[in-house]
Design an enzyme around this catalytic site. Structure first.
Site, PDB file in Angstrom:
ATOM      1  N   ASN A 122       0.867  -1.187   0.000  1.00 18.99           N
ATOM      2  CA  ASN A 122       0.000   0.000   0.000  1.00 18.99           C
ATOM      3  C   ASN A 122       0.899   1.232   0.000  1.00 18.99           C
ATOM      4  OD1 ASN A 122      -2.859   1.094   0.376  1.00 18.99           O
ATOM      5  ND2 ASN A 122      -1.730   2.176   1.977  1.00 18.99           N
TER       6      ASN A 122
ATOM      7  N   GLU B  38      -0.615   0.310  -5.607  1.00 24.01           N
ATOM      8  CA  GLU B  38      -0.587   1.649  -6.231  1.00 24.01           C
ATOM      9  C   GLU B  38       0.604   1.810  -7.184  1.00 24.01           C
ATOM     10  OE1 GLU B  38      -1.393   1.396  -2.943  1.00 24.01           O
ATOM     11  OE2 GLU B  38      -3.009   2.818  -2.476  1.00 24.01           O
TER      12      GLU B  38
ATOM     13  N   ASP C  13      -3.285  22.814   6.707  1.00 22.05           N
ATOM     14  CA  ASP C  13      -3.570  21.734   5.759  1.00 22.05           C
ATOM     15  C   ASP C  13      -4.231  22.263   4.489  1.00 22.05           C
ATOM     16  OD1 ASP C  13      -4.098  19.151   4.630  1.00 22.05           O
ATOM     17  OD2 ASP C  13      -3.953  18.305   6.620  1.00 22.05           O
TER      18      ASP C  13
HETATM   19  C1  LIG Z   1       0.004  15.943  -0.532  1.00 23.38           C
HETATM   20  C2  LIG Z   1      -0.865  14.968   0.192  1.00 23.38           C
HETATM   21  C3  LIG Z   1      -0.794  14.857   1.562  1.00 23.38           C
HETATM   22  C4  LIG Z   1      -1.560  13.930   2.246  1.00 23.38           C
HETATM   23  N1  LIG Z   1      -1.416  13.804   3.595  1.00 23.38           N
HETATM   24  C5  LIG Z   1      -2.073  12.814   4.235  1.00 23.38           C
HETATM   25  C6  LIG Z   1      -1.840  12.600   5.630  1.00 23.38           C
HETATM   26  O1  LIG Z   1      -1.079  13.316   6.260  1.00 23.38           O
HETATM   27  N2  LIG Z   1      -2.505  11.582   6.225  1.00 23.38           N
HETATM   28  C7  LIG Z   1      -3.351  10.757   5.535  1.00 23.38           C
HETATM   29  O2  LIG Z   1      -3.878   9.804   6.134  1.00 23.38           O
HETATM   30  N3  LIG Z   1      -3.610  10.953   4.235  1.00 23.38           N
HETATM   31  C8  LIG Z   1      -2.976  11.952   3.567  1.00 23.38           C
HETATM   32  N4  LIG Z   1      -3.203  12.152   2.231  1.00 23.38           N
HETATM   33  C9  LIG Z   1      -4.225  11.357   1.560  1.00 23.38           C
HETATM   34  C10 LIG Z   1      -3.759   9.962   1.210  1.00 23.38           C
HETATM   35  O3  LIG Z   1      -2.530   9.904   0.540  1.00 23.38           O
HETATM   36  C11 LIG Z   1      -4.812   9.390   0.276  1.00 23.38           C
HETATM   37  O4  LIG Z   1      -6.031   9.414   0.919  1.00 23.38           O
HETATM   38  C12 LIG Z   1      -4.517   7.990  -0.168  1.00 23.38           C
HETATM   39  O5  LIG Z   1      -5.356   7.734  -1.247  1.00 23.38           O
HETATM   40  C13 LIG Z   1      -4.809   6.934   0.849  1.00 23.38           C
HETATM   41  O6  LIG Z   1      -4.597   5.703   0.197  1.00 23.38           O
HETATM   42  P1  LIG Z   1      -5.048   4.331   0.848  1.00 23.38           P
HETATM   43  O7  LIG Z   1      -6.524   4.463   1.115  1.00 23.38           O
HETATM   44  O8  LIG Z   1      -4.698   3.325  -0.187  1.00 23.38           O
HETATM   45  O9  LIG Z   1      -4.234   4.192   2.080  1.00 23.38           O
HETATM   46  C14 LIG Z   1      -2.466  13.100   1.532  1.00 23.38           C
HETATM   47  C15 LIG Z   1      -2.545  13.214   0.159  1.00 23.38           C
HETATM   48  C16 LIG Z   1      -1.757  14.143  -0.523  1.00 23.38           C
HETATM   49  C17 LIG Z   1      -1.848  14.215  -2.005  1.00 23.38           C
END
Ligand SMILES: Cc1cc2nc3c(=O)[nH]c(=O)nc-3n(C[C@H](O)[C@H](O)[C@H](O)COP(=O)(O)O)c2cc1C
Length: 400
Positions: free
Chosen positions: A112, A173, A219
């Protein structure tokens, strides 16, 4: 540096020399315009969403490299203070890694990748923001001990885009990234994980069950997110290129907005396509690139507008407001979308409202309680031409 990046919002900025960090350069803004994503994937801007839908539907396992640029140097000793990690605002909790992709192995579903902002605590440790219920959180809850992780910094747009997607469980991913553009991977040195071979810097370590205060942090909404406990990550090994470029990302500005919003467009499109014909989706920067979307449909039955609203909410559960328009409205032009609302929409006929729904933790106006999913109201506007009405009454004249 944060204010220089801010002044150039929408354009990449490369700092060739950074005081106190010899050997390091810093880049920001790689993803700060929709055109850059289109360039990276070799499609026109209007085709981006279809390209992402295709990569999500048909991921391609990445090739394995035996040698990798990101491992040209293996640091003899872990010292995060030697990395040019930015502190963006005086009132932030500290220095924050903001463009790092965290990779781990879920015990049930395999690799992941996701972004996590990381507050540097000391020479070896970070406190991470891990949103409840997403991939990283679910994986950590399955193990009693530490979970090996690799944090990759300095990635190209395909990997950045893919890491921000939430494909179904079991879909890697990095295979989605590789379907977008070739993204070879390499095995890490100290953890059983694979990372994009061409990234600039990799921090290998462990995600632990120890927590530390994480925040405050400005944020996506450009408002201050509050302090919460976040799991601690301990770094055991650092590898990087000979002349590494540290990737920075200014929270709340265009790069952050596009990276959050654009990857949700294909999931909305796929959901809307299940109920009617969807021809375009955009998550709008004005809606923080997370809470608002415009959906374009080719209306073929009276209920398509309403069905599209409901499907869009399913496709992106953090969505708060959505506008549905016809194919003659340019969804990238906010004035045209507003024109459609002004001329095709009646609030007592075309408005859907939901009360007390699960919503985004980023929205300051939602209701937030510790340990509970945030709650919000939601709204959808069907700004398509009413079914059966004479189309000529709703068409915009052409002046030339
Ligand atoms: C620049 C950026 C910062 C992010 N920061 C966070 C974070 O601090 N914590 C978090 O849980 N998701 C964060 N996200 C969102 C996750 O990367 C996103 O929801 C991701 O799709 C989760 O994937 P998963 O559901 O496969 O784990 C961020 C996304 C971006 C683009």
């Amino acid at each position: 540096m944060a204010s220089v990046i801010y002044r150039h919002d929408g354009r990449p900025v490369l700092f060739n020399q950074v005081n106190s960090y010899p050997g390091w350069r810093v880049l920001a803004g790689l993803a700060s315009a929709r055109e850059y994503f289109a360039m990276a994937l070799g499609v026109p801007v209007g085709q981006l969403v279809q390209r992402m839908v295709a990569a999500l539907e048909q991921p391609v396992a990445p090739p394995l490299a035996s040698q990798a640029a990101c491992q040209e140097v293996i640091e003899p000793e872990v010292d995060l203070n030697r990395l040019p990690i930015l502190r963006h605002f005086a009132f932030d909790g500290g220095r924050y890694v903001t463009a790092g992709i965290l990779i781990l192995n879920d015990p049930d579903h395999g690799p992941n990748a996701a972004f996590h902002r990381l507050l540097q605590l000391d020479k070896r440790r970070f406190a991470a923001r891990v949103v409840e219920g997403r991939g990283t959180d679910r994986a950590l809850r399955k193990v009693s001990g530490d979970l090996p992780v690799a944090i990759c910094i300095g990635n190209g747009l395909p990997a950045l885009l893919a890491a921000s997607m939430s494909p179904p469980d079991g879909v890697n991913e990095l295979a989605v990234a590789n379907a977008l553009a070739p993204t070879p991977v390499v095995a890490c040195r100290t953890v059983p994980l694979y990372v994009p071979a061409d990234c600039e810097l990799v921090l290998e370590g462990r995600l632990t069950h120890t927590v530390a205060p994480e925040g405050p942090f400005v944020d996506l909404t450009e408002t201050m997110d509050f302090v919460r406990p976040g799991p601690v990550i301990e770094i055991d090994c650092i590898t990087h290129r000979y002349a590494p470029i540290y990737q920075a990302l200014l929270p709340g500005r265009l790069e952050h907005k596009y990276l959050m919003g654009i990857p949700k467009e294909p999931t909305i499109m796929a959901a809307v396509n299940q109920v009617c014909r969807c021809t375009g989706v955009v998550i709008t920067p004005g809606g923080t690139s997370w809470l608002h979307a415009v959906v374009q449909i080719e209306k073929q039955s009276p209920d398509d507008g309403r069905a599209a609203i409901e499907a869009a909410m399913r496709g992106h559960p953090s969505l708060k407001h959505v506008v549905v328009v016809d194919t003659d409205v340019d969804i990238f032009n906010p004035a045209e979308v507003e024109w459609a609302i002004a001329t095709r929409f009646q609030a007592d006929r075309d408005l859907l409202i939901w009360h007390d729904q699960p919503g985004s933790s980023l929205d300051p106006s939602a209701s937030h309680q510790p340990g509970r999913k945030s709650r919000t109201a939601k709204m959808g506007l069907d700004a398509t031409i009413p079914w059966g009405a004479p189309r000529a009454n709703f068409q915009r004249v052409r002046y030339a």
